[in-house]
Design an enzyme around this catalytic site. Structure first.
Site: not given
Ligand code: IMP
Length: 176
Positions: A97-98, A101, A150, A163
């Site tokens: 995963e990138d 969050d 962010f 990206r």
């Molecule tokens: P989560 O479900 O809240 O953990 O979100 C995961 C996804 O939210 C990641 O795969 C990203 O695509 C997106 N995301 C969360 N934080 C950021 C950020 O700071 N920048 C860009 N994308 C984010």
């Protein structure tokens, strides 16, 4: 509003860290075949750099899960926009995963994949924002821990932009 990106991790720093993570994964799995699953689209840059450095027999697949729409705040409900192409039963899976969050995306993907009887599932993320966690997820391999900012670049987007930046940077909005 003007958008400004402030570099947080350079391309060189990211490459170095990916090499370290790959070493950890190679040590853990030895010659055991690994099925590496990238979460689209954000993980693609990290995914390809990491997979190139793995030394066991590797197969790959991709999954796409969406919850962010075009903004900075998750819409909360996760949808699977693209499922895996292949079966994963009896495979050792590494989900790439990138960024983690809230943890909601990985937690839902994890539940979904575990129901398909893989031999094992581990997680790897380039970035971790622990301050925003809502759902606990165990991420075995993490590139960098970051504060609640962010970030964009190296695959990460804001409204599908940035990206392609070769580095990871903090996105700032400035009133014009
Ligand atoms: P989560 O479900 O809240 O953990 O979100 C995961 C996804 O939210 C990641 O795969 C990203 O695509 C997106 N995301 C969360 N934080 C950021 C950020 O700071 N920048 C860009 N994308 C984010």
């Amino acid at each position: 509003m003007k958008e400004v990106v402030h570099e947080m991790f350079s391309e060189e720093q990211i490459q170095e860290r990916i090499m370290e993570i790959a070493k950890q994964i190679n040590k853990k799995y030895g010659n055991t075949p690994l099925h590496v699953i990238g979460v689209l689209k954000g993980s693609v840059f990290f995914f390809t750099e990491l997979v190139k450095r793995l030394t066991m027999p590797v197969t790959i697949d991709f999954i796409a899960a969406g919850s962010y729409g075009d903004g900075m705040v998750s819409t909360g409900s996760l949808s699977i926009e693209k499922d895996l192409e292949g079966e994963i039963d009896d495979l050792h899976c590494l989900i790439v995963e990138d960024i983690v969050d809230t943890g909601n995306t990985l937690s839902k993907i994890c539940k979904m994949l575990l129901a398909r009887n893989p031999a094992s599932v581990e997680f790897c993320a380039l970035l971790d924002k622990p301050a925003r966690r809502e759902t606990e997820v165990q991420v075995e391999y993490i590139g960098f821990i970051i504060p609640d900012e962010f970030v964009v670049g190296y695959g990460l987007d804001y409204a599908q932009k940035y990206r392609n930046l070769p580095y990871v940077g903090r996105l700032e909005f400035i009133e014009e």
